[in-house]
Structures are given as C-alpha cells and as structure tokens.
Design a protein around this motif. Sequence first.
Motif, PDB file in Angstrom:
ATOM      1  N   SER A   1     167.503  -9.829  78.578  1.00 61.06           N
ATOM      2  CA  SER A   1     168.089 -10.973  79.240  1.00 61.06           C
ATOM      3  C   SER A   1     168.959 -11.532  78.406  1.00 61.06           C
ATOM      4  CB  SER A   1     166.841 -12.025  79.565  1.00 61.06           C
ATOM      5  OG  SER A   1     166.672 -12.871  78.407  1.00 61.06           O
ATOM      6  N   GLU A   2     169.887 -12.517  79.351  1.00 66.15           N
ATOM      7  CA  GLU A   2     170.943 -13.314  78.594  1.00 66.15           C
ATOM      8  C   GLU A   2     170.423 -14.499  77.873  1.00 66.15           C
ATOM      9  OE1 GLU A   2     174.224 -14.404  81.267  1.00 66.15           O
ATOM     10  OE2 GLU A   2     174.016 -12.344  82.180  1.00 66.15           O
ATOM     11  N   GLY A   3     169.128 -14.929  77.930  1.00 71.02           N
ATOM     12  CA  GLY A   3     168.492 -16.004  77.191  1.00 71.02           C
ATOM     13  C   GLY A   3     168.596 -17.238  77.791  1.00 71.02           C
ATOM     14  N   PHE A   4     167.946 -18.321  77.509  1.00 69.73           N
ATOM     15  CA  PHE A   4     168.230 -19.443  77.958  1.00 69.73           C
ATOM     16  C   PHE A   4     169.464 -20.409  77.055  1.00 69.73           C
ATOM     17  CE2 PHE A   4     163.573 -18.576  78.237  1.00 69.73           C
ATOM     18  CZ  PHE A   4     163.139 -19.031  79.738  1.00 69.73           C
ATOM     19  N   GLY A   5     169.857 -19.596  76.038  1.00 74.33           N
ATOM     20  CA  GLY A   5     170.834 -20.643  75.319  1.00 74.33           C
ATOM     21  C   GLY A   5     170.422 -21.459  74.445  1.00 74.33           C
ATOM     22  N   VAL A   6     169.026 -21.768  74.239  1.00 68.46           N
ATOM     23  CA  VAL A   6     168.372 -22.286  73.125  1.00 68.46           C
ATOM     24  C   VAL A   6     167.425 -21.240  72.486  1.00 68.46           C
ATOM     25  CG1 VAL A   6     168.642 -24.537  74.095  1.00 68.46           C
ATOM     26  CG2 VAL A   6     166.624 -23.244  74.596  1.00 68.46           C
ATOM     27  N   PRO A   7     166.841 -21.558  71.080  1.00 73.66           N
ATOM     28  CA  PRO A   7     165.722 -21.050  70.349  1.00 73.66           C
ATOM     29  C   PRO A   7     164.441 -20.789  71.421  1.00 73.66           C
ATOM     30  CG  PRO A   7     166.773 -22.327  69.085  1.00 73.66           C
ATOM     31  CD  PRO A   7     167.322 -22.878  70.512  1.00 73.66           C
ATOM     32  N   VAL A   8     163.952 -19.407  71.368  1.00 76.35           N
ATOM     33  CA  VAL A   8     162.743 -19.198  71.814  1.00 76.35           C
ATOM     34  C   VAL A   8     161.688 -18.870  70.785  1.00 76.35           C
ATOM     35  CG1 VAL A   8     161.495 -17.780  73.630  1.00 76.35           C
ATOM     36  CG2 VAL A   8     163.743 -18.476  74.217  1.00 76.35           C
ATOM     37  N   HIS A   9     160.583 -19.476  70.559  1.00 77.11           N
ATOM     38  CA  HIS A   9     159.368 -19.149  69.605  1.00 77.11           C
ATOM     39  C   HIS A   9     158.300 -18.846  70.237  1.00 77.11           C
ATOM     40  CE1 HIS A   9     156.788 -20.938  66.535  1.00 77.11           C
ATOM     41  NE2 HIS A   9     157.413 -19.837  65.955  1.00 77.11           N
ATOM     42  N   LEU A  10     157.703 -17.419  69.989  1.00 70.91           N
ATOM     43  CA  LEU A  10     156.558 -17.016  70.489  1.00 70.91           C
ATOM     44  C   LEU A  10     155.267 -17.376  69.864  1.00 70.91           C
ATOM     45  CD1 LEU A  10     157.802 -13.227  71.351  1.00 70.91           C
ATOM     46  CD2 LEU A  10     158.157 -15.235  72.651  1.00 70.91           C
ATOM     47  N   VAL A  11     154.504 -17.525  70.333  1.00 72.19           N
ATOM     48  CA  VAL A  11     153.312 -18.202  69.720  1.00 72.19           C
ATOM     49  C   VAL A  11     151.980 -17.514  69.849  1.00 72.19           C
ATOM     50  CG1 VAL A  11     152.004 -20.297  69.117  1.00 72.19           C
ATOM     51  CG2 VAL A  11     154.329 -20.335  69.367  1.00 72.19           C
ATOM     52  N   LYS A  12     151.296 -17.083  69.424  1.00 70.57           N
ATOM     53  CA  LYS A  12     149.998 -16.157  69.680  1.00 70.57           C
ATOM     54  C   LYS A  12     148.828 -17.401  69.675  1.00 70.57           C
ATOM     55  CE  LYS A  12     146.909 -12.327  69.182  1.00 70.57           C
ATOM     56  NZ  LYS A  12     146.409 -11.391  68.498  1.00 70.57           N
ATOM     57  N   ARG A  13     148.010 -17.518  70.775  1.00 75.96           N
ATOM     58  CA  ARG A  13     146.939 -18.308  70.908  1.00 75.96           C
ATOM     59  C   ARG A  13     145.814 -17.830  69.920  1.00 75.96           C
ATOM     60  NH1 ARG A  13     146.974 -19.751  76.980  1.00 75.96           N
ATOM     61  NH2 ARG A  13     148.798 -18.677  77.253  1.00 75.96           N
TER      62      ARG A  13
END
Length: 120
Positions: free
Chosen positions: A108-120
């Motif tokens: 994807s082109e992304g959101f334009g801000v950082p994305v952080h994946l977090v495992k629960r």
Amino acid sequence: MKKSTKFMIGGGVIVVLLVLAGSFAMVNGFFSSEEDTHPPCGKLPKQSEVNDAIETHPDMVNDIEALGEDVIVNVGTPCENFEDQALIEVLYDSKADREAISNYLGRSEGFGVPVHLVKR
C-alpha cells in the motif's frame, strides 16, 4: 582407530549439526522477537496528524482490520513524556495476522504517518 579420535570426530559432527540446526531456526524466524520498533518519541507526529490519517484512509483501516479476526487499528501514544505525539497502532494476535498486515502495508501507499505493529 583410537577412542579419542572417534570421540573428536563424533563431537565435530555434533557441533556441525547444532550449527546447521541453529542456522535453520534463525532463517525461519524461530528466534525472532516479532517486536517492531517505532521512530524515537521526539520524532513522532502530532496526535491530530495521526487522527487525520485514520480519518482520510477509512478503506485502509477496514482492509487491515479484515486481515484477522481480532486485528484493530487505532491511534497509539507509546511515549509517556510525549503525550501529544502518536502513531497508528495495529494490534494483532497471531503470526499469520502479522504477516498479512506486513504484506498489506508493503503493497500500500501507507497512511503518511508511522505504523507500529503490536502483538497482544
């Protein structure tokens, strides 16, 4: 052949097998932590920018949340001393969810801000 020579050869074979097994495990992700890092706290965008990014990309949010049963996209504030700074936080449960999310974000082109994946 002497007993000590047989022992040295056998020990060498065991060491080689352990190195090969360890290499195989590392390559296949058995020792990975699955923890993503985010930009330093002082470098994160303002929370209002992250809210805007989520509001202007509702299709991406829906697509990501559809990748797993309990995948959730929200605004995350990971830094206690920087309360006005945020990022997009994607919560997931399984390795399969993580892989699907990573693949989606990579295409994807992304959101334009950082994305952080977090495992629960």
